[in-house]
Scaffold this motif. Structure first.
Motif, PDB file in Angstrom:
ATOM      1  N   SER A   2       0.921  -1.200   0.171  1.00  0.00           N
ATOM      2  CA  SER A   2      -0.012  -0.171  -0.032  1.00  0.00           C
ATOM      3  C   SER A   2       0.918   1.411  -0.168  1.00  0.00           C
ATOM      4  CB  SER A   2      -0.773   0.084   1.160  1.00  0.00           C
ATOM      5  OG  SER A   2       0.002   0.218   2.222  1.00  0.00           O
ATOM      6  N   LEU A   3       0.177   2.349   0.013  1.00  0.00           N
ATOM      7  CA  LEU A   3       0.942   3.731  -0.042  1.00  0.00           C
ATOM      8  C   LEU A   3       1.703   3.803   1.131  1.00  0.00           C
ATOM      9  CD1 LEU A   3       1.407   6.463  -1.045  1.00  0.00           C
ATOM     10  CD2 LEU A   3      -0.706   7.214  -0.366  1.00  0.00           C
ATOM     11  N   LEU A   4       0.919   3.520   2.385  1.00  0.00           N
ATOM     12  CA  LEU A   4       1.709   3.723   3.583  1.00  0.00           C
ATOM     13  C   LEU A   4       2.697   2.873   3.608  1.00  0.00           C
ATOM     14  CD1 LEU A   4      -1.275   4.301   6.024  1.00  0.00           C
ATOM     15  CD2 LEU A   4       0.089   5.881   4.792  1.00  0.00           C
ATOM     16  N   ASP A   5       2.618   1.547   3.064  1.00  0.00           N
ATOM     17  CA  ASP A   5       4.084   0.914   3.071  1.00  0.00           C
ATOM     18  C   ASP A   5       5.151   1.517   2.629  1.00  0.00           C
ATOM     19  OD1 ASP A   5       2.931  -1.511   4.340  1.00  0.00           O
ATOM     20  OD2 ASP A   5       1.889  -2.160   2.537  1.00  0.00           O
ATOM     21  N   GLY A 128       2.436   8.328 -10.075  1.00  0.00           N
ATOM     22  CA  GLY A 128       1.748   9.237 -10.981  1.00  0.00           C
ATOM     23  C   GLY A 128       0.690   9.934 -10.344  1.00  0.00           C
ATOM     24  N   ASN A 129       0.346   9.649  -9.097  1.00  0.00           N
ATOM     25  CA  ASN A 129      -0.667  10.457  -8.398  1.00  0.00           C
ATOM     26  C   ASN A 129       0.069  11.804  -7.572  1.00  0.00           C
ATOM     27  OD1 ASN A 129      -2.532  10.644  -5.748  1.00  0.00           O
ATOM     28  ND2 ASN A 129      -3.881  10.427  -7.451  1.00  0.00           N
ATOM     29  N   GLU A 166      -7.905   2.392  -1.093  1.00  0.00           N
ATOM     30  CA  GLU A 166      -7.091   1.397  -0.929  1.00  0.00           C
ATOM     31  C   GLU A 166      -8.095   0.140  -0.371  1.00  0.00           C
ATOM     32  OE1 GLU A 166      -3.306   1.933   0.784  1.00  0.00           O
ATOM     33  OE2 GLU A 166      -2.695   2.354  -1.094  1.00  0.00           O
ATOM     34  N   PHE A 167      -8.762   0.526   0.626  1.00  0.00           N
ATOM     35  CA  PHE A 167      -9.559  -0.406   1.437  1.00  0.00           C
ATOM     36  C   PHE A 167     -10.660  -1.074   0.511  1.00  0.00           C
ATOM     37  CE2 PHE A 167      -8.380   1.598   5.544  1.00  0.00           C
ATOM     38  CZ  PHE A 167      -7.507   0.512   6.021  1.00  0.00           C
ATOM     39  N   LEU A 168     -11.169  -0.242  -0.014  1.00  0.00           N
ATOM     40  CA  LEU A 168     -12.597  -0.253  -1.097  1.00  0.00           C
ATOM     41  C   LEU A 168     -11.879  -1.588  -2.233  1.00  0.00           C
ATOM     42  CD1 LEU A 168     -15.362   0.469  -1.806  1.00  0.00           C
ATOM     43  CD2 LEU A 168     -14.344   1.667  -3.905  1.00  0.00           C
ATOM     44  N   GLN A 240      -5.872   4.996 -10.283  1.00  0.00           N
ATOM     45  CA  GLN A 240      -4.583   5.054 -10.017  1.00  0.00           C
ATOM     46  C   GLN A 240      -4.629   3.932  -8.849  1.00  0.00           C
ATOM     47  OE1 GLN A 240      -3.637   9.065  -9.651  1.00  0.00           O
ATOM     48  NE2 GLN A 240      -2.458   8.904 -11.467  1.00  0.00           N
ATOM     49  N   VAL A 241      -5.260   3.768  -7.927  1.00  0.00           N
ATOM     50  CA  VAL A 241      -5.371   2.881  -6.748  1.00  0.00           C
ATOM     51  C   VAL A 241      -5.510   1.496  -7.379  1.00  0.00           C
ATOM     52  CG1 VAL A 241      -6.300   2.185  -4.654  1.00  0.00           C
ATOM     53  CG2 VAL A 241      -6.114   4.569  -4.889  1.00  0.00           C
ATOM     54  N   VAL A 242      -6.708   1.442  -8.217  1.00  0.00           N
ATOM     55  CA  VAL A 242      -6.991  -0.138  -8.857  1.00  0.00           C
ATOM     56  C   VAL A 242      -5.558  -0.407  -9.581  1.00  0.00           C
ATOM     57  CG1 VAL A 242      -8.219  -0.973 -10.463  1.00  0.00           C
ATOM     58  CG2 VAL A 242      -9.000   0.645  -8.991  1.00  0.00           C
TER      59      VAL A 242
END
Length: 435
Positions: A2-5, A128-129, A166-168, A240-242
């Motif tokens: 994930s982003l937080l990782d 990219g985000n 991310e959760f979704l 972008q999350v997907v």
């Protein structure tokens, strides 16, 4: 991941601390990489040790460097490999020599070993985000606590933040895997479990976001969850999350491809209720959306291509429709016509432009049926040959395309009468090469 990782990795880089001073070189190089992505000068996941990168490095280095630091970008370009997300493409014939190197002494020594560097595909998508970039830029300079993270990535005015997306997406993909494996699941249970992580979003809001995810997957040539009709007007961040999720789960993509493209067993003849199988509402024709497929997806076999090549699926679906047509004609009082239904592609061979010869019982007219099947939902793209397209034009009054969907579950179908191109966008996929 994930982003937080990645935020945690960026905030804890392994840097040289000789003499009590923490070297800024890795931080500077990553800032230079982000600049190139943000400016659009790098659009593929490949970073060359060229003048553009070195110039960006020098700009940031002049701001962050201490008196004893030297402008040596070749060093972090090489040593970032120890962080686990920065990788090198070795030059041909240099793999063993590269593996033996602990450092490089000059730009020339680096160029002799390394062609280019590349990031984790997932990280490249994240960069990219804009919101993700800002979080990771901050992480390069200091550790962020949870409150600071939320303040940075919260979009405001009730918008969905990155963590919610991310959760979704992770939950949607968990349902997708169950669906393709034939495991029962409850969408309502998933939705209720999600609400605690989504700032207690409403049921309609969550379901619409699920539909947005379906649209992202569909545009990438991937299957989506039946029941979540694609909604293409989605925020760029969700897309972008997907893509970031897909990039970080390559093995899952391979497993899902295998499951979606697996062979099927031809169903045993049994009575079929036309009213339960027939869907009177063909898909809406969406405005054309140009395909843009990241390289990590392009190098995977997509679901539609897998299914197109899977003759077992096509033959089972054609057998299903033959049985359905014979039963329909019999129930309409025409057992004589039912007896004449022909499985043309099997009995007469491919290349006719249709699969099944059937009839309109009320008019005593022939109908030429082309069968296209998928394990996915009704909006899944399908392949059609030029011969089939031309036949649908030449025999439009008698032509019907039967689109069978959710075949591995409870098969449904809708019918497209006449020329196919009046219903769909046709995208060229192959060419004839002539001399």
């Amino acid at each position: 991941m994930s982003l937080l990782d990645y935020e945690q990795r960026f905030s804890a880089l392994r840097v040289n601390s000789a003499g009590g001073n923490r070297s800024p070189h890795k931080v500077v190089l990553l800032r230079a990489v982000m600049d190139l992505i943000e400016s659009g000068k790098v659009q593929e996941n490949a970073f060359y040790f060229d003048d553009r990168l070195r110039a960006r490095f020098t700009e940031h280095f002049q701001v962050l460097a201490g008196p004893s630091d030297r402008d040596n970008p070749h060093l972090p370009f090489f040593h970032l490999r120890s962080e686990g997300f920065w990788h090198h493409k070795e030059r041909p014939g240099q793999r063993e020599r590269y593996a033996d190197q602990n450092t490089v002494t000059s730009p020339g020594a680096l160029s002799a070993l390394v062609d280019y560097a590349f990031l984790d595909d997932e990280l490249f998508e994240l960069l990219g985000n804009r919101i993700a970039r800002e979080l990771l830029k901050s992480a390069l300079e200091k550790n962020l606590d949870e409150t600071a993270i939320r303040e940075l990535i919260q979009p405001g005015r009730g918008g969905w933040d990155w963590l919610e997306c991310e959760f979704l997406v992770a939950d949607y993909m968990a349902m997708m895997e169950k669906h393709l494996a034939g495991v029962k699941y409850s969408k309502a249970d998933h939705r209720r479990a999600l609400q605690a992580y989504l700032n207690n979003r409403s049921r309609p809001s969550i379901e619409f976001k699920h539909r947005n995810i379906s649209a992202v997957l569909l545009e990438q040539g991937l299957p989506y969850l039946p029941g979540y009709r694609p909604a293409h007007n989605y925020q760029q961040q969700l897309g972008q999350v997907v893509l970031s999720y897909l990039a970080g789960h390559q093995s899952l993509l391979d497993d899902l491809t295998q499951l979606a493209g697996g062979s099927v067993t031809e169903p045993e003849p049994s009575p079929i209720d036309w009213s339960k199988v027939y869907d009177p509402n063909p898909p809406d024709r969406f405005p054309y959306v140009a395909e843009s497929r990241p390289s990590y997806i392009a190098r995977r076999i997509d679901f539609s291509e897998r299914e197109r090549r899977n003759r077992s699926l096509g033959q089972s679906a054609e057998s299903f429709v033959v049985q359905l047509e014979r039963q329909r004609l019999t129930e309409e009082g025409r057992p004589d016509l039912a007896a004449e239904v022909e499985w043309s592609s099997r009995d007469r061979g491919d290349g006719l432009g249709f699969d099944i010869r059937s009839f309109d019982a009320r008019r005593d007219e022939e109908r030429f049926l082309e069968v296209k099947a998928t394990h996915s939902g009704k909006y899944q793209p399908f392949f059609i040959s030029e011969n089939e397209r031309a036949f649908s034009n030449d025999y439009s009054d008698a032509y019907r395309l039967y689109r069978v969907y959710e075949f591995s579950m409870a098969p449904r179908l809708f019918v497209l009468p006449g020329a196919v191109e009046q219903y769909v966008h046709l995208i060229p996929r192959s060419y004839q090469a002539r001399f």
